[in-house]
Design an enzyme around this catalytic site. Structure first.
Site, mmCIF file in Angstrom:
data_model
loop_
_atom_site.group_PDB
_atom_site.id
_atom_site.type_symbol
_atom_site.label_atom_id
_atom_site.label_comp_id
_atom_site.label_asym_id
_atom_site.label_seq_id
_atom_site.Cartn_x
_atom_site.Cartn_y
_atom_site.Cartn_z
ATOM 1 N N LYS A 255 0.831 -1.200 0.000
ATOM 2 C CA LYS A 255 0.000 0.000 0.000
ATOM 3 C C LYS A 255 0.868 1.254 0.000
ATOM 4 O O LYS A 255 2.072 1.201 0.284
ATOM 5 C CB LYS A 255 -0.926 0.014 1.220
ATOM 6 C CG LYS A 255 -0.220 0.272 2.542
ATOM 7 C CD LYS A 255 -1.214 0.406 3.676
ATOM 8 C CE LYS A 255 -0.491 0.734 4.987
ATOM 9 N NZ LYS A 255 -1.421 0.880 6.122
ATOM 10 N N ARG A 258 -0.936 8.613 -0.097
ATOM 11 C CA ARG A 258 -0.757 9.740 -1.001
ATOM 12 C C ARG A 258 -0.596 11.067 -0.248
ATOM 13 O O ARG A 258 -0.063 12.029 -0.791
ATOM 14 C CB ARG A 258 -1.963 9.841 -1.947
ATOM 15 C CG ARG A 258 -2.190 8.594 -2.792
ATOM 16 C CD ARG A 258 -1.003 8.289 -3.682
ATOM 17 N NE ARG A 258 -1.282 7.147 -4.568
ATOM 18 C CZ ARG A 258 -0.384 6.588 -5.355
ATOM 19 N NH1 ARG A 258 0.862 7.043 -5.368
ATOM 20 N NH2 ARG A 258 -0.701 5.558 -6.129
ATOM 21 N N ASP A 282 -3.695 -7.405 10.694
ATOM 22 C CA ASP A 282 -2.828 -6.245 10.843
ATOM 23 C C ASP A 282 -2.653 -5.973 12.333
ATOM 24 O O ASP A 282 -3.349 -6.562 13.161
ATOM 25 C CB ASP A 282 -3.435 -5.026 10.138
ATOM 26 C CG ASP A 282 -2.385 -4.029 9.685
ATOM 27 O OD1 ASP A 282 -1.220 -4.160 10.112
ATOM 28 O OD2 ASP A 282 -2.732 -3.114 8.916
ATOM 29 N N THR A 290 -7.428 0.905 4.814
ATOM 30 C CA THR A 290 -6.561 -0.145 4.270
ATOM 31 C C THR A 290 -7.283 -1.484 4.230
ATOM 32 O O THR A 290 -7.206 -2.216 3.227
ATOM 33 C CB THR A 290 -5.280 -0.260 5.119
ATOM 34 O OG1 THR A 290 -4.575 0.973 5.089
ATOM 35 C CG2 THR A 290 -4.391 -1.368 4.590
#
Length: 387
Positions: A255, A258, A282, A290
């Site tokens: 991933k 930005r 995770d 995500t």
């Protein structure tokens, strides 16, 4: 709020069978010379007592566990497993928003554990409560102070990956040490190298074994149809151990962020995900972006059943509701951070308790035993060499 106090053994106890036969002030004077004063002999006797206690019993007056306002239920559960009462400390705010702490019982020479997950609704308040409590215990002459942080905040700010940004995870570690902590205890930090930011020793626990057992039944029903998916490469090492324990293949999602809004985008898939079921895992879930992107890609690849797991379910805003609406079967997490009532009301979140694990780690630290043995068989640890 409350803290815990339970006397273990004072230095003024009567000599017992476990003590050296001549371990008393008068004998100490005889051994070291009649010119030694009675006061000096008593000091030497106390030193001998401490050395004998170092063979496996605590040298502190008692074990104490205290908590702030961030996650008091968790601290009370720890005390329940340790079978000690939660003691007494005031932690509140004045009208001007300043935090006040007062310890309501004697903590002198106690082995103190301050339990505080660094979570909201105000992370800053949780951190300041912890720092002020550490300072209060230092000034109260506690024997040793351990900062117990089931969730360590600012773990994402662990490197200078943009111009003119701080490394806040390091700053927080410095503050904890300066405030008075002698040790730290935490669980599943965002990156393992954050341990190195501390100038004091500590231990990092893991929910890995609990998560493995939670999904073992699902895997055993269809061992060839399940895959473990990691949406963040930073969690790759822990995920690899989980995949090995469950004996299922591992897939990575690469991933990118930005901007600094917390939104992320999956840019690559590494591995084969042509399976019927997937477990997405995770270390923490904040906004859920995500995980939602990962769930979308898995569905596009034909995955029918998707489970999600994490150690810290922070679930800011409507993250819990969005995850449930995405079609996942359930989210498995731990009680290291408090679960908001609205998230619990979704009915698709299973919470595993790690309070017994923290209680056992605290007991082992207090009594000078190994904490690593909780995760690694004794045969895998090198024996201590004594010359």
């Amino acid at each position: 709020m409350h803290g815990v106090a339970a006397d273990v053994r004072g230095l003024g106890d009567e000599p017992g069978d476990h003590q050296h036969p001549d371990a008393d002030p008068a004998s100490a004077m005889t051994r070291r010379g009649a010119h030694i004063s009675e006061a000096s002999a008593r000091i030497l006797f106390m030193q001998d007592h401490l050395r004998s206690a170092a063979g496996g019993e605590s040298v502190f007056r008692g074990l104490s566990v205290y908590t702030g306002n961030a996650h008091p239920r968790f601290a009370k559960d720890i005390c329940s497993y340790l079978d000690i009462p939660i003691g007494d400390v005031d932690v509140f705010k004045f009208a001007n928003d300043e935090i006040f702490v007062q310890i309501k019982e004697n903590a002198r020479e106690h082995d103190v554990f301050v339990v505080q997950s660094l979570v909201g609704p105000s992370v800053s308040d949780a951190i300041m409560e912890l720092l002020i409590m550490l300072d209060a215990f230092k000034r109260a002459s506690a024997g040793r102070i351990t900062a117990v942080m089931p969730y360590y905040a600012y773990g994402r700010s662990d490197k200078k990956d943009q111009p003119r940004v701080p490394i806040t995870a390091r700053l927080l570690a410095d503050l904890i040490g300066v405030a008075g902590a002698d040790r730290f205890l935490t669980m599943d930090m965002h990156q393992m190298q954050i341990q190195g930011f501390f100038s004091i020793p500590g231990d990092e626990l893991s929910a890995r074994n609990l998560l493995v057992e939670a999904f073992r039944e699902i895997v055993e029903k269809d061992p060839d149809g399940v895959v473990l998916v990691v949406p963040d490469l930073g969690y790759a090492n822990v995920a690899r151990r989980i995949a090995e324990a469950l004996e299922i293949p591992l897939v990575f999602m690469q991933k990118t962020h930005r901007d600094n809004s917390g939104r992320s985008e999956v840019v690559a898939v590494i591995g084969d995900i042509e399976r019927k079921r997937a477990i997405v895992i995770d270390d923490e879930i904040l906004t859920g972006t995500t995980i939602l992107n990962t769930v979308r890609i898995l569905k596009e690849r034909g995955v029918k059943e998707i489970y999600v797991a994490c150690t810290h379910a922070l679930l800011a805003g409507d993250a819990a509701e969005r995850l449930v609406a995405s079609g996942i079967v359930k989210l498995v997490t731990t009680d290291a951070v408090p679960l908001r009532p609205s998230a619990a009301a979704t009915g698709k979140i299973e919470v595993l308790t790690v309070a017994p694990l923290f209680a056992e780690a605290i007991r082992r630290i207090h009594e000078g035993e190994s904490v690593g043995v909780l995760f690694h068989p004794p045969g895998l640890q090198l024996p201590l060499q004594v010359n």
